[in-house]
Each structure stands twice: as structure tokens, then as C-alpha cells.
Scaffold this active site. Structure first.
Site, PDB file in Angstrom:
ATOM      1  N   GLY A  10       0.809  -1.230   0.000  1.00 22.10           N
ATOM      2  CA  GLY A  10       0.000   0.000   0.000  1.00 22.10           C
ATOM      3  C   GLY A  10       0.833   1.267   0.000  1.00 22.10           C
ATOM      4  CB  SER A  12      -0.450   4.137  -4.058  1.00 19.91           C
ATOM      5  OG  SER A  12      -1.592   4.114  -3.240  1.00 19.91           O
ATOM      6  CB  SER A  13      -1.759   7.522  -1.038  1.00 18.96           C
ATOM      7  OG  SER A  13      -2.658   6.621  -0.427  1.00 18.96           O
ATOM      8  N   GLY A  14      -0.476   8.180   1.509  1.00 21.90           N
ATOM      9  CA  GLY A  14      -0.600   8.231   2.959  1.00 21.90           C
ATOM     10  C   GLY A  14       0.580   7.643   3.719  1.00 21.90           C
ATOM     11  CG  ASP A  55      -5.399  -6.410  -5.173  1.00 25.52           C
ATOM     12  OD1 ASP A  55      -5.558  -6.611  -3.950  1.00 25.52           O
ATOM     13  OD2 ASP A  55      -6.334  -6.097  -5.939  1.00 25.52           O
ATOM     14  CB  SER A 133      -3.263  -2.326  14.579  1.00 24.18           C
ATOM     15  OG  SER A 133      -4.494  -2.379  15.253  1.00 24.18           O
ATOM     16  CE1 TYR A 147      -9.461   0.279   9.104  1.00 30.46           C
ATOM     17  CE2 TYR A 147     -10.031   1.439  11.126  1.00 30.46           C
ATOM     18  CZ  TYR A 147      -9.114   1.119  10.149  1.00 30.46           C
ATOM     19  OH  TYR A 147      -7.828   1.622  10.223  1.00 30.46           O
ATOM     20  CB  ALA A 149     -14.510  -6.946  12.821  1.00 36.97           C
ATOM     21  CB  SER A 150     -10.556  -5.658   9.457  1.00 36.69           C
ATOM     22  OG  SER A 150     -10.310  -4.262   9.586  1.00 36.69           O
ATOM     23  CE  LYS A 151      -6.451  -1.433  10.091  1.00 40.31           C
ATOM     24  NZ  LYS A 151      -5.236  -1.717   9.323  1.00 40.31           N
ATOM     25  CB  THR A 182      -3.787   9.199   4.874  1.00 39.65           C
ATOM     26  OG1 THR A 182      -4.936   8.542   5.430  1.00 39.65           O
ATOM     27  CG2 THR A 182      -2.659   9.175   5.878  1.00 39.65           C
TER      28      THR A 182
HETATM   29  N1  LIG Z   1      -5.277   7.540   8.264  1.00 40.52           N
HETATM   30  C1  LIG Z   1      -5.702   7.145   9.443  1.00 40.52           C
HETATM   31  O1  LIG Z   1      -6.344   7.917  10.170  1.00 40.52           O
HETATM   32  C2  LIG Z   1      -5.389   5.755   9.934  1.00 40.52           C
HETATM   33  C3  LIG Z   1      -5.549   5.502  11.302  1.00 40.52           C
HETATM   34  C4  LIG Z   1      -5.282   4.231  11.784  1.00 40.52           C
HETATM   35  C5  LIG Z   1      -4.843   3.235  10.930  1.00 40.52           C
HETATM   36  N2  LIG Z   1      -4.688   3.502   9.596  1.00 40.52           N
HETATM   37  C6  LIG Z   1      -4.254   2.382   8.732  1.00 40.52           C
HETATM   38  O2  LIG Z   1      -3.112   2.793   7.996  1.00 40.52           O
HETATM   39  C7  LIG Z   1      -3.020   2.030   6.785  1.00 40.52           C
HETATM   40  C8  LIG Z   1      -2.734   2.960   5.620  1.00 40.52           C
HETATM   41  O3  LIG Z   1      -3.831   3.830   5.445  1.00 40.52           O
HETATM   42  P1  LIG Z   1      -3.653   5.377   5.088  1.00 40.52           P
HETATM   43  O4  LIG Z   1      -4.194   6.150   6.204  1.00 40.52           O
HETATM   44  O5  LIG Z   1      -2.291   5.663   4.603  1.00 40.52           O
HETATM   45  O6  LIG Z   1      -4.719   5.508   3.910  1.00 40.52           O
HETATM   46  P2  LIG Z   1      -4.537   5.704   2.320  1.00 40.52           P
HETATM   47  O7  LIG Z   1      -3.801   6.955   2.043  1.00 40.52           O
HETATM   48  O8  LIG Z   1      -5.895   5.536   1.790  1.00 40.52           O
HETATM   49  O9  LIG Z   1      -3.620   4.472   1.891  1.00 40.52           O
HETATM   50  C9  LIG Z   1      -4.126   3.166   1.837  1.00 40.52           C
HETATM   51  C10 LIG Z   1      -3.227   2.348   0.959  1.00 40.52           C
HETATM   52  O10 LIG Z   1      -3.693   0.991   0.965  1.00 40.52           O
HETATM   53  C11 LIG Z   1      -3.757   0.577  -0.391  1.00 40.52           C
HETATM   54  N3  LIG Z   1      -4.673  -0.547  -0.613  1.00 40.52           N
HETATM   55  C12 LIG Z   1      -5.994  -0.635  -0.361  1.00 40.52           C
HETATM   56  N4  LIG Z   1      -6.455  -1.843  -0.739  1.00 40.52           N
HETATM   57  C13 LIG Z   1      -5.388  -2.533  -1.245  1.00 40.52           C
HETATM   58  C14 LIG Z   1      -5.209  -3.820  -1.805  1.00 40.52           C
HETATM   59  N5  LIG Z   1      -6.232  -4.678  -1.955  1.00 40.52           N
HETATM   60  N6  LIG Z   1      -3.960  -4.190  -2.197  1.00 40.52           N
HETATM   61  C15 LIG Z   1      -2.912  -3.342  -2.069  1.00 40.52           C
HETATM   62  N7  LIG Z   1      -3.024  -2.105  -1.589  1.00 40.52           N
HETATM   63  C16 LIG Z   1      -4.250  -1.713  -1.172  1.00 40.52           C
HETATM   64  C17 LIG Z   1      -4.158   1.805  -1.176  1.00 40.52           C
HETATM   65  O11 LIG Z   1      -3.863   1.608  -2.533  1.00 40.52           O
HETATM   66  P3  LIG Z   1      -4.654   2.314  -3.763  1.00 40.52           P
HETATM   67  O12 LIG Z   1      -3.967   3.638  -3.982  1.00 40.52           O
HETATM   68  O13 LIG Z   1      -4.478   1.367  -4.892  1.00 40.52           O
HETATM   69  O14 LIG Z   1      -6.084   2.470  -3.327  1.00 40.52           O
HETATM   70  C18 LIG Z   1      -3.230   2.820  -0.489  1.00 40.52           C
HETATM   71  O15 LIG Z   1      -1.923   2.696  -0.986  1.00 40.52           O
HETATM   72  C19 LIG Z   1      -4.335   1.258   6.672  1.00 40.52           C
HETATM   73  O16 LIG Z   1      -4.111  -0.076   7.072  1.00 40.52           O
HETATM   74  C20 LIG Z   1      -5.254   1.969   7.659  1.00 40.52           C
HETATM   75  O17 LIG Z   1      -6.236   1.115   8.175  1.00 40.52           O
HETATM   76  C21 LIG Z   1      -4.961   4.738   9.086  1.00 40.52           C
END
Ligand SMILES: NC(=O)c1ccc[n+]([C@@H]2O[C@H](COP(=O)([O-])OP(=O)(O)OC[C@H]3O[C@@H](n4cnc5c(N)ncnc54)[C@H](OP(=O)(O)O)[C@@H]3O)[C@@H](O)[C@H]2O)c1
Length: 272
Positions: A10, A12-14, A55, A133, A147, A149-151, A182
Site C-alpha cells: 500500500g 501509493s499514498s498516505g 494487490d 493496526s 473496520y 473487526a478487521s483491526k 491521508t
Molecule cells: N489515516 C488514518 O487515520 C489511519 C488511522 C489508523 C490506521 N490507519 C491504517 O493505515 C493504513 C494505511 O492507510 P492510510 O491512512 O495511509 O490511507 P490511504 O492513504 O488511503 O492508503 C491506503 C493504501 O492501501 C492501499 N490498498 C488498499 N487496498 C489494497 C489492496 N487490496 N492491495 C494493495 N493495496 C491496497 C491503497 O492503494 P490504492 O492507492 O491502490 O487504493 C493505499 O496505498 C491502513 O491499514 C489503515 O487502516 C490509518
């Protein structure tokens, strides 16, 4: 000392993208995996980064890609399971498909990557596995039911693996962010919308409004990248790494106060 090498999903972003950049700044080499490798042109020009299409829902692709990345990198010290998204909405309205997709990405994606890496890390006799997580892996939040449940599943798996993998010198860690700026609450948000007759309108309006406000005050992504680096490099038995002030405060409050008390306060804040 040999160069440290990491693998991340993952990217690509965030959090994923920020972590790649942080590790490279620290002199690491990174196998950055993302669903669409051409989505982030700046990553392609970054030295120290190899980009792969992945993926995490595709079992065969995970197996093949892990072998390929290991071969290309020579070895990998740290595996970071970051890919994920948040489904949100009343549980009663969530289709079986929406539930399965959430678990398939956030939980099964992590399972697939760990299982593909274990024979390699065992043969290497070392490794660190970091699973993203969330505070939602420790506390339930309204409308984040699947969500959550998954975490929680990722947390349970990681805690169990701590014991199983210790004899092989493989450490497991959980990084638990609070709200972070993000795409999580934007492009990546999957909203489950309940029809009016189910009676969730007032709750949904209040809770989603609160979350939108909360994300406006979210912390910057580099706070999580730095925590991931700490989790990757610290020795010792600590499993959980809350990321950011909000997560640290909330999880401390959760530890120090009776659950019923925290739930009553959350109910007063969140429910109509
Ligand atoms: N932001 C928050 O507030 C927060 C808080 C707690 C935990 N988290 C966790 O942090 C992690 C990263 O999230 P983020 O906040 O950085 O959000 P994000 O910017 O939306 O990044 C999510 C990343 O996961 C990728 N992804 C989704 N489904 C996928 C799949 N089937 N295969 C491969 N890549 C996949 C997305 O790829 P695409 O570009 O292809 O969609 C993107 O690169 C997640 O596990 C999230 O649950 C986030």
C-alpha cells in the site's frame, strides 16, 4: 553494517508512501508495492526504491511477488503490512460482500503476506514484521464496526505470532495510529449507506459529522512513518506502538479508566 531492507504494501499514498520516503532518508532500501505502480511518478524516480505491482487480495500474486522481491533485494529485514481501507456505516446495512472485502484486504491481506514471508525469514533466522493496526484495533467506534473487526483480528494474530515466531528470532509489532491526514477518510473511505427505514439517520449524521471534524484536526503522516521506523529498529519484547499524540492519549486513558466510564463519555459525545 549492511544496508537495511524493507518490504511494504500500500505504498501509493498516505502512511505507506511517507514510510517509504522516511526509510530511504534513513539509508534503507525499500521494496514498495502498490496496486498501480505508475500511480506515483515521484516514487519511480526515488533511488533506493524498487517498485512492484501488488494487490494484497490476490493470493497468487502475493506468493510470486514475495519470492521475486526477495530475489531482487538479496534479503529483507522488515516486512510492513500497511495496505488497508476503512468501511464505515451501520452494520445492519453492510452487505456480506462489503464485510468480506474489508476482511479480505485488512486481515487476509496481512495473513497472505506474512505466510509468504515466513519460510524466507525463518531461513534467514531474523526479521521484523510490522502490522498496521489502529486505535480501532483496541477500541470499538460507532459505524466502524467491520473496520474495527478487521483491526482487532490483526491485533489478535500479531499477539499470537509473537510467541510462535520468537524461537525463530522473528519479531512482530503493531503500529496503532489515531486519526492521520491521508486518503483514509477521503478516496479510501467505503461508505455503507443504510436505507431510512432502518432508523440510523440521526446516529449516522452525528457520528459522521464528528469523524469529519476529527479528521480535520488529524495529525501529519510523518508521525506514523517515524513510529514505524522506531518499531522496526527497537530491540525488546514490546509489541504495540501507538502512533501520534491522539492515539497515545486515548490508549492511555483506556488503560487507566474503567471501560464503562470511557464508554459513557464516548456515548455522550458521539450519540444523538
Ligand atoms: N489515516 C488514518 O487515520 C489511519 C488511522 C489508523 C490506521 N490507519 C491504517 O493505515 C493504513 C494505511 O492507510 P492510510 O491512512 O495511509 O490511507 P490511504 O492513504 O488511503 O492508503 C491506503 C493504501 O492501501 C492501499 N490498498 C488498499 N487496498 C489494497 C489492496 N487490496 N492491495 C494493495 N493495496 C491496497 C491503497 O492503494 P490504492 O492507492 O491502490 O487504493 C493505499 O496505498 C491502513 O491499514 C489503515 O487502516 C490509518
Amino acid at each position: 553494517m549492511s544496508i537495511k531492507k524493507a518490504f511494504i504494501t500500500g505504498a501509493s499514498s498516505g502512511i505507506g508512501l511517507a514510510t517509504v520516503q522516511h526509510l530511504v532518508e534513513k539509508g534503507w532500501e525499500v521494496a514498495a508495492t502498490l496496486r498501480r505502480p505508475d500511480a506515483v511518478p515521484e516514487l519511480q524516480q526515488q533511488s533506493g526504491v524498487r517498485i512492484y505491482a501488488l494487490d494484497v487480495c490476490d493470493s497468487q500474486q502475493v506468493k510470486e511477488l514475495v519470492q521475486q522481491a526477495w530475489q531482487d533485494m538479496g534479503h529483507i529485514d522488515v516486512v510492513i503490512n500497511n495496505a488497508g481501507y476503512g468501511a464505515i456505516g451501520p452494520f445492519e446495512a453492510a452487505s456480506e460482500e462489503a464485510v468480506a472485502r474489508q476482511m479480505d484486504t485488512n486481515y487476509m491481506g496481512t495473513v497472505r503476506v506474512i505466510q509468504a514471508f515466513l519460510p524466507l525469514l525463518k531461513a534467514q533466522k531474523s526479521g521484523v514484521i510490522i502490522n498496521l493496526s489502529s486505535i480501532a484495533g483496541r477500541l470499538g467506534f460507532p459505524l466502524y464496526n467491520i473496520y474495527n473487526a478487521s483491526k482487532f483480528a490483526v491485533e489478535g494474530l500479531t499477539e499470537s505470532l509473537y510467541y510462535e515466531l520468537h524461537p525463530f528470532n522473528i519479531a512482530v509489532r503493531l503500529v496503532e495510529p489515531g486519526p492521520i491526514k491521508t486518503e483514509f477518510n477521503g478516496r479510501s473511505k467505503q461508505e455503507v449507506v443504510a436505507p431510512d427505514h432502518l432508523g440510523y439517520e440521526a446516529l449516522t449524521t452525528k457520528v459522521l459529522g464528528f469523524y469529519d471534524q476529527m479528521f480535520q484536526h488529524a495529525e501529519e503522516v510523518d508521525v506514523v512513518a517515524r513510529t514505524i521506523y522506531r518499531a522496526a529498529t527497537r530491540k525488546g519484547s514490546r509489541i504495540r506502538y501507538p502512533a501520534g499524540r491522539n492515539a497515545q492519549l486515548l490508549l492511555l486513558l483506556n488503560k487507566l479508566t474503567p471501560g464503562a466510564w470511557l464508554r459513557r463519555i464516548s456515548r455522550a459525545i458521539l450519540l444523538p
